[in-house]
Design a protein around this motif. Structure first.
Motif, PDB file in Angstrom:
ATOM      1  N   LYS A   1      -6.183  -7.263 -14.303  1.00 49.80           N
ATOM      2  CA  LYS A   1      -5.703  -6.074 -15.020  1.00 49.80           C
ATOM      3  C   LYS A   1      -6.185  -4.794 -14.336  1.00 49.80           C
ATOM      4  N   ARG A   2      -7.417  -4.804 -13.862  1.00 47.61           N
ATOM      5  CA  ARG A   2      -7.947  -3.634 -13.164  1.00 47.61           C
ATOM      6  C   ARG A   2      -7.202  -3.387 -11.859  1.00 47.61           C
ATOM      7  N   ILE A   3      -6.985  -4.449 -11.113  1.00 47.65           N
ATOM      8  CA  ILE A   3      -6.313  -4.327  -9.815  1.00 47.65           C
ATOM      9  C   ILE A   3      -4.875  -3.862  -9.982  1.00 47.65           C
ATOM     10  N   PHE A   4      -4.173  -4.447 -10.915  1.00 47.22           N
ATOM     11  CA  PHE A   4      -2.759  -4.131 -11.086  1.00 47.22           C
ATOM     12  C   PHE A   4      -2.541  -2.711 -11.597  1.00 47.22           C
ATOM     13  N   ALA A   5      -3.581  -2.122 -12.193  1.00 48.66           N
ATOM     14  CA  ALA A   5      -3.479  -0.745 -12.685  1.00 48.66           C
ATOM     15  C   ALA A   5      -3.832   0.286 -11.608  1.00 48.66           C
ATOM     16  N   ASP A   6      -4.271  -0.164 -10.468  1.00 45.57           N
ATOM     17  CA  ASP A   6      -4.674   0.722  -9.371  1.00 45.57           C
ATOM     18  C   ASP A   6      -3.424   1.349  -8.748  1.00 45.57           C
ATOM     19  N   ASN A   7      -3.370   2.675  -8.723  1.00 44.84           N
ATOM     20  CA  ASN A   7      -2.175   3.348  -8.208  1.00 44.84           C
ATOM     21  C   ASN A   7      -2.172   3.523  -6.696  1.00 44.84           C
ATOM     22  N   ARG A   8      -3.122   2.915  -6.024  1.00 47.59           N
ATOM     23  CA  ARG A   8      -3.135   2.980  -4.558  1.00 47.59           C
ATOM     24  C   ARG A   8      -2.192   1.957  -3.928  1.00 47.59           C
ATOM     25  N   HIS A   9      -1.670   1.061  -4.765  1.00 51.39           N
ATOM     26  CA  HIS A   9      -0.684   0.103  -4.259  1.00 51.39           C
ATOM     27  C   HIS A   9       0.421  -0.063  -5.295  1.00 51.39           C
ATOM     28  N   LYS A  10       1.515  -0.682  -4.887  1.00 51.60           N
ATOM     29  CA  LYS A  10       2.682  -0.832  -5.748  1.00 51.60           C
ATOM     30  C   LYS A  10       3.374  -2.161  -5.435  1.00 51.60           C
TER      31      LYS A  10
ATOM     32  N   PHE B   1     -10.174   0.974   2.691  1.00 52.46           N
ATOM     33  CA  PHE B   1     -10.603  -0.402   2.846  1.00 52.46           C
ATOM     34  C   PHE B   1     -12.099  -0.556   2.592  1.00 52.46           C
ATOM     35  N   GLU B   2     -12.862   0.425   3.043  1.00 51.26           N
ATOM     36  CA  GLU B   2     -14.299   0.402   2.783  1.00 51.26           C
ATOM     37  C   GLU B   2     -14.562   0.561   1.292  1.00 51.26           C
ATOM     38  N   ASP B   3     -13.794   1.424   0.613  1.00 48.66           N
ATOM     39  CA  ASP B   3     -13.950   1.603  -0.828  1.00 48.66           C
ATOM     40  C   ASP B   3     -13.683   0.301  -1.575  1.00 48.66           C
ATOM     41  N   VAL B   4     -12.612  -0.375  -1.187  1.00 54.88           N
ATOM     42  CA  VAL B   4     -12.255  -1.644  -1.826  1.00 54.88           C
ATOM     43  C   VAL B   4     -13.372  -2.659  -1.642  1.00 54.88           C
ATOM     44  N   GLU B   5     -13.911  -2.720  -0.426  1.00 59.09           N
ATOM     45  CA  GLU B   5     -14.960  -3.693  -0.130  1.00 59.09           C
ATOM     46  C   GLU B   5     -16.226  -3.411  -0.929  1.00 59.09           C
ATOM     47  N   VAL B   6     -16.635  -2.157  -0.974  1.00 59.93           N
ATOM     48  CA  VAL B   6     -17.868  -1.776  -1.665  1.00 59.93           C
ATOM     49  C   VAL B   6     -17.757  -2.027  -3.168  1.00 59.93           C
ATOM     50  N   HIS B   7     -16.647  -1.606  -3.764  1.00 54.68           N
ATOM     51  CA  HIS B   7     -16.484  -1.770  -5.205  1.00 54.68           C
ATOM     52  C   HIS B   7     -16.344  -3.237  -5.592  1.00 54.68           C
ATOM     53  N   ALA B   8     -15.702  -4.016  -4.738  1.00 56.71           N
ATOM     54  CA  ALA B   8     -15.501  -5.431  -5.054  1.00 56.71           C
ATOM     55  C   ALA B   8     -16.801  -6.212  -4.953  1.00 56.71           C
ATOM     56  N   ARG B   9     -17.673  -5.814  -4.038  1.00 58.74           N
ATOM     57  CA  ARG B   9     -18.875  -6.595  -3.765  1.00 58.74           C
ATOM     58  C   ARG B   9     -19.739  -6.766  -5.022  1.00 58.74           C
ATOM     59  N   ASP B  10     -20.078  -5.671  -5.681  1.00 57.73           N
ATOM     60  CA  ASP B  10     -20.944  -5.743  -6.858  1.00 57.73           C
ATOM     61  C   ASP B  10     -20.256  -6.454  -8.016  1.00 57.73           C
TER      62      ASP B  10
ATOM     63  N   GLN C   1       0.974  -4.262   3.727  1.00 61.77           N
ATOM     64  CA  GLN C   1       0.970  -5.109   2.541  1.00 61.77           C
ATOM     65  C   GLN C   1      -0.355  -5.843   2.372  1.00 61.77           C
ATOM     66  N   PHE C   2      -0.741  -6.007   1.119  1.00 62.28           N
ATOM     67  CA  PHE C   2      -1.921  -6.775   0.753  1.00 62.28           C
ATOM     68  C   PHE C   2      -1.512  -8.163   0.271  1.00 62.28           C
ATOM     69  N   LEU C   3      -2.334  -9.147   0.564  1.00 64.73           N
ATOM     70  CA  LEU C   3      -2.304 -10.428  -0.127  1.00 64.73           C
ATOM     71  C   LEU C   3      -3.745 -10.736  -0.473  1.00 64.73           C
ATOM     72  N   GLN C   4      -3.996 -10.939  -1.761  1.00 67.08           N
ATOM     73  CA  GLN C   4      -5.360 -11.236  -2.186  1.00 67.08           C
ATOM     74  C   GLN C   4      -5.396 -12.539  -2.976  1.00 67.08           C
TER      75      GLN C   4
ATOM     76  N   LEU D   1       0.850  -1.187   0.000  1.00 70.82           N
ATOM     77  CA  LEU D   1       0.000   0.000   0.000  1.00 70.82           C
ATOM     78  C   LEU D   1       0.887   1.238   0.000  1.00 70.82           C
ATOM     79  N   THR D   2       0.550   2.240  -0.818  1.00 74.74           N
ATOM     80  CA  THR D   2       1.340   3.467  -0.853  1.00 74.74           C
ATOM     81  C   THR D   2       1.141   4.243   0.448  1.00 74.74           C
ATOM     82  N   ILE D   3       2.079   5.148   0.729  1.00 74.45           N
ATOM     83  CA  ILE D   3       1.995   5.944   1.956  1.00 74.45           C
ATOM     84  C   ILE D   3       0.704   6.749   1.995  1.00 74.45           C
ATOM     85  N   ALA D   4       0.336   7.354   0.867  1.00 76.98           N
ATOM     86  CA  ALA D   4      -0.892   8.150   0.816  1.00 76.98           C
ATOM     87  C   ALA D   4      -2.115   7.289   1.119  1.00 76.98           C
ATOM     88  N   SER D   5      -2.109   6.056   0.614  1.00 76.64           N
ATOM     89  CA  SER D   5      -3.249   5.164   0.840  1.00 76.64           C
ATOM     90  C   SER D   5      -3.330   4.724   2.288  1.00 76.64           C
TER      91      SER D   5
END
Length: 209
Positions: free
Chosen positions: A83-92, A40-49, A66-69, A29-33
């Motif tokens: 592809k969508r997840i890996f393009a997310d700039n909230r993590h590296k 975390f709530e954003d990730v959960e909400v967007h992933a659910r649908d 760190q994330f492990l998914q 996770l980036t420092i800003a994130s």
């Protein structure tokens, strides 16, 4: 050994589009994130649908920045989500630990179970229940072998049972608080650590004056 981009492409190419697959990746996770209490709530909400519509199941673990998914579903849907997840700039520092065809799912909840892997936020009951995780903590999944990754998944999938949820005495799926309830304490912990560091510097300055 970390997966290279070319190796990942070769792995995907060998799998039929309709095959059931399991993808496990890790990222930082980036420092800003880390300072964003809503991530975390954003990730959960967007992933659910998305997951419900595309038959995606799995689990998302966070600890030590760190994330492990683990993502399970038909190859075509998992590949598109990757592809969508890996393009997310909230993590590296994204790294694929495991990609394989599977006969059945290890995780059946399309809501993408969230597990927070930081002992300092666990209740005593949770610590006792999660004793099997000791070899994997502090959480640093980058560079894990496929075998170690598989062992970790085998342990956490067994947490999804009523005894673990009830004995913990706190509300999050099988291991701890829901992310929206722990993001704020996480931020508070960082602030406290920063404040203590400032006090230490001031004390050292006064000591040598």
């Amino acid at each position: 050994m970390p997966s290279t981009r070319s190796n990942r492409i070769k792995q995907w190419d060998k799998i039929e589009a309709s095959s059931l697959v399991q993808l496990v990746y890790v990222s930082t996770l980036t420092i800003a994130s880390r300072l964003n209490t809503s991530i975390f709530e954003d990730v959960e909400v967007h992933a659910r649908d998305y997951n419900e519509q595309h038959g995606i199941t799995g689990t998302l673990c966070y600890g030590n920045g760190q994330f492990l998914q683990c993502i399970e579903g038909e190859k075509r849907h998992v590949f598109a989500l990757q592809k969508r997840i890996f393009a997310d700039n909230r993590h590296k520092n994204v790294e694929v630990l495991l990609l394989q065809e599977i006969d059945h799912r290890s995780f059946t909840d399309w809501r993408m179970r969230l597990l927070f892997l930081e002992r300092w936020l666990w209740s005593p009951a949770t610590k006792e229940q999660a004793a099997q995780l000791s070899p994997f903590l502090p959480f640093a999944p980058h560079g894990w072998s496929p075998d170690r990754t598989g062992q970790f998944l085998q342990i956490i999938k067994n947490f999804d049972t009523p005894p673990h949820i009830k004995a913990a005495g706190i509300t999050y799926n099988a291991l701890g608080n829901m992310f929206r309830h722990i993001a704020a304490p996480h931020q508070a912990f960082l602030i406290i650590q920063g404040f203590l560091s400032v006090l230490l510097v001031v004390a050292l300055v006064l000591l040598y004056l």
